[in-house]
Write a protein that holds these residues in place. Structure first.
Motif, PDB file in Angstrom:
ATOM      1  N   MET A   1     -74.026 -56.153  13.631  1.00 14.67           N
ATOM      2  CA  MET A   1     -72.756 -56.683  13.196  1.00 14.67           C
ATOM      3  C   MET A   1     -71.820 -55.568  12.727  1.00 14.67           C
ATOM      4  N   LYS A   2     -72.369 -54.672  11.892  1.00 12.02           N
ATOM      5  CA  LYS A   2     -71.562 -53.580  11.367  1.00 12.02           C
ATOM      6  C   LYS A   2     -71.111 -52.649  12.495  1.00 12.02           C
ATOM      7  N   ASN A   3     -71.960 -52.464  13.491  1.00 11.39           N
ATOM      8  CA  ASN A   3     -71.640 -51.619  14.644  1.00 11.39           C
ATOM      9  C   ASN A   3     -70.459 -52.211  15.434  1.00 11.39           C
ATOM     10  N   ASN A   4     -70.436 -53.529  15.574  1.00 13.70           N
ATOM     11  CA  ASN A   4     -69.333 -54.189  16.273  1.00 13.70           C
ATOM     12  C   ASN A   4     -68.018 -54.034  15.510  1.00 13.70           C
ATOM     13  N   ILE A   5     -68.064 -54.107  14.192  1.00 13.92           N
ATOM     14  CA  ILE A   5     -66.854 -53.940  13.381  1.00 13.92           C
ATOM     15  C   ILE A   5     -66.312 -52.529  13.539  1.00 13.92           C
ATOM     16  N   ASN A   6     -67.199 -51.543  13.530  1.00 15.78           N
ATOM     17  CA  ASN A   6     -66.772 -50.155  13.695  1.00 15.78           C
ATOM     18  C   ASN A   6     -66.132 -49.935  15.067  1.00 15.78           C
ATOM     19  N   LYS A   7     -66.717 -50.528  16.096  1.00 16.26           N
ATOM     20  CA  LYS A   7     -66.143 -50.413  17.447  1.00 16.26           C
ATOM     21  C   LYS A   7     -64.770 -51.076  17.507  1.00 16.26           C
ATOM     22  N   PHE A   8     -64.649 -52.224  16.844  1.00 20.99           N
ATOM     23  CA  PHE A   8     -63.376 -52.943  16.830  1.00 20.99           C
ATOM     24  C   PHE A   8     -62.286 -52.119  16.115  1.00 20.99           C
ATOM     25  N   ILE A   9     -62.628 -51.525  14.990  1.00 25.74           N
ATOM     26  CA  ILE A   9     -61.674 -50.687  14.248  1.00 25.74           C
ATOM     27  C   ILE A   9     -61.280 -49.473  15.077  1.00 25.74           C
ATOM     28  N   LEU A  10     -62.236 -48.846  15.739  1.00 22.74           N
ATOM     29  CA  LEU A  10     -61.952 -47.701  16.602  1.00 22.74           C
ATOM     30  C   LEU A  10     -61.038 -48.105  17.756  1.00 22.74           C
ATOM     31  N   LEU A  11     -61.287 -49.264  18.338  1.00 18.36           N
ATOM     32  CA  LEU A  11     -60.444 -49.758  19.431  1.00 18.36           C
ATOM     33  C   LEU A  11     -59.008 -49.998  18.963  1.00 18.36           C
ATOM     34  N   ILE A  12     -58.839 -50.559  17.778  1.00 21.19           N
ATOM     35  CA  ILE A  12     -57.506 -50.792  17.226  1.00 21.19           C
ATOM     36  C   ILE A  12     -56.789 -49.466  16.978  1.00 21.19           C
ATOM     37  N   MET A  13     -57.500 -48.458  16.469  1.00 20.48           N
ATOM     38  CA  MET A  13     -56.889 -47.153  16.219  1.00 20.48           C
ATOM     39  C   MET A  13     -56.453 -46.493  17.524  1.00 20.48           C
ATOM     40  N   VAL A  14     -57.290 -46.563  18.554  1.00 24.76           N
ATOM     41  CA  VAL A  14     -56.939 -45.987  19.854  1.00 24.76           C
ATOM     42  C   VAL A  14     -55.740 -46.712  20.441  1.00 24.76           C
ATOM     43  N   PHE A  15     -55.730 -48.024  20.366  1.00 26.89           N
ATOM     44  CA  PHE A  15     -54.600 -48.810  20.862  1.00 26.89           C
ATOM     45  C   PHE A  15     -53.324 -48.453  20.110  1.00 26.89           C
ATOM     46  N   GLY A  16     -53.413 -48.262  18.799  1.00 24.50           N
ATOM     47  CA  GLY A  16     -52.245 -47.888  17.991  1.00 24.50           C
ATOM     48  C   GLY A  16     -51.689 -46.530  18.396  1.00 24.50           C
ATOM     49  N   LEU A  17     -52.558 -45.557  18.626  1.00 22.80           N
ATOM     50  CA  LEU A  17     -52.106 -44.235  19.064  1.00 22.80           C
ATOM     51  C   LEU A  17     -51.441 -44.286  20.433  1.00 22.80           C
ATOM     52  N   ILE A  18     -52.041 -45.022  21.340  1.00 27.36           N
ATOM     53  CA  ILE A  18     -51.465 -45.152  22.684  1.00 27.36           C
ATOM     54  C   ILE A  18     -50.090 -45.814  22.608  1.00 27.36           C
ATOM     55  N   SER A  19     -49.960 -46.850  21.774  1.00 27.56           N
ATOM     56  CA  SER A  19     -48.669 -47.529  21.671  1.00 27.56           C
ATOM     57  C   SER A  19     -47.607 -46.621  21.057  1.00 27.56           C
ATOM     58  N   LEU A  20     -47.981 -45.731  20.139  1.00 26.29           N
ATOM     59  CA  LEU A  20     -47.014 -44.773  19.579  1.00 26.29           C
ATOM     60  C   LEU A  20     -46.511 -43.813  20.654  1.00 26.29           C
ATOM     61  N   PHE A  21     -47.401 -43.315  21.499  1.00 27.16           N
ATOM     62  CA  PHE A  21     -46.987 -42.416  22.577  1.00 27.16           C
ATOM     63  C   PHE A  21     -46.082 -43.140  23.573  1.00 27.16           C
ATOM     64  N   ILE A  22     -46.428 -44.360  23.908  1.00 24.32           N
ATOM     65  CA  ILE A  22     -45.604 -45.130  24.853  1.00 24.32           C
ATOM     66  C   ILE A  22     -44.231 -45.408  24.249  1.00 24.32           C
ATOM     67  N   LYS A  23     -44.181 -45.772  22.980  1.00 22.52           N
ATOM     68  CA  LYS A  23     -42.912 -46.048  22.310  1.00 22.52           C
ATOM     69  C   LYS A  23     -42.031 -44.793  22.303  1.00 22.52           C
ATOM     70  N   GLY A  24     -42.604 -43.648  21.999  1.00 23.49           N
ATOM     71  CA  GLY A  24     -41.854 -42.397  22.016  1.00 23.49           C
ATOM     72  C   GLY A  24     -41.338 -42.049  23.393  1.00 23.49           C
TER      73      GLY A  24
END
Length: 122
Positions: A1-24
């Protein structure tokens, strides 16, 4: 369960970084496609613990804008209250790119850009 939460948080962070580059990229593309040119005044530099932010004043269609743009340049204290070329989007004048390599000293051009003599002297 904890492993899935960590993967989910990592996925959100990667998505956030990608969206910042696209927005710029989209912002830069809009400015390039709808590029207009005017003169801005570098009003001040705000410092934070690990970064800085530069602020400008400029006029577009008889409307005055005050906006920030990225980090402050090197030796910014020598550039405060100086005038520079600014590129903006004709669709949204709040989207700007400042060219610190092109300082404007021609008083006539500065006055035509909408600044007053008092603003030039300060």
């Amino acid at each position: 369960m904890k492993n899935n939460i960590n993967k989910f948080i990592l996925l959100i962070m990667v998505f956030g970084l990608i969206s910042l580059f696209i927005k710029g990229h989209l912002r830069s593309k809009e400015i390039q496609e709808n590029k207009k040119l005017t003169i801005c005044k570098f009003t001040f530099c705000k410092t934070f613990p690990k970064t800085t932010e530069s602020f400008f004043k400029y006029n577009v269609n008889n409307k005055q804008y005050r906006n920030s743009y990225g980090r402050c340049p090197d030796n910014y204290d020598e550039k405060i209250n100086k005038f520079f070329i600014i590129y903006y989007s004709s669709k949204d004048p709040n989207k700007i790119i400042v060219d610190f390599s092109k300082q404007i000293t021609d008083t006539t051009a500065i006055l035509k850009a909408g600044f007053t003599r008092e603003e030039i002297g300060s």
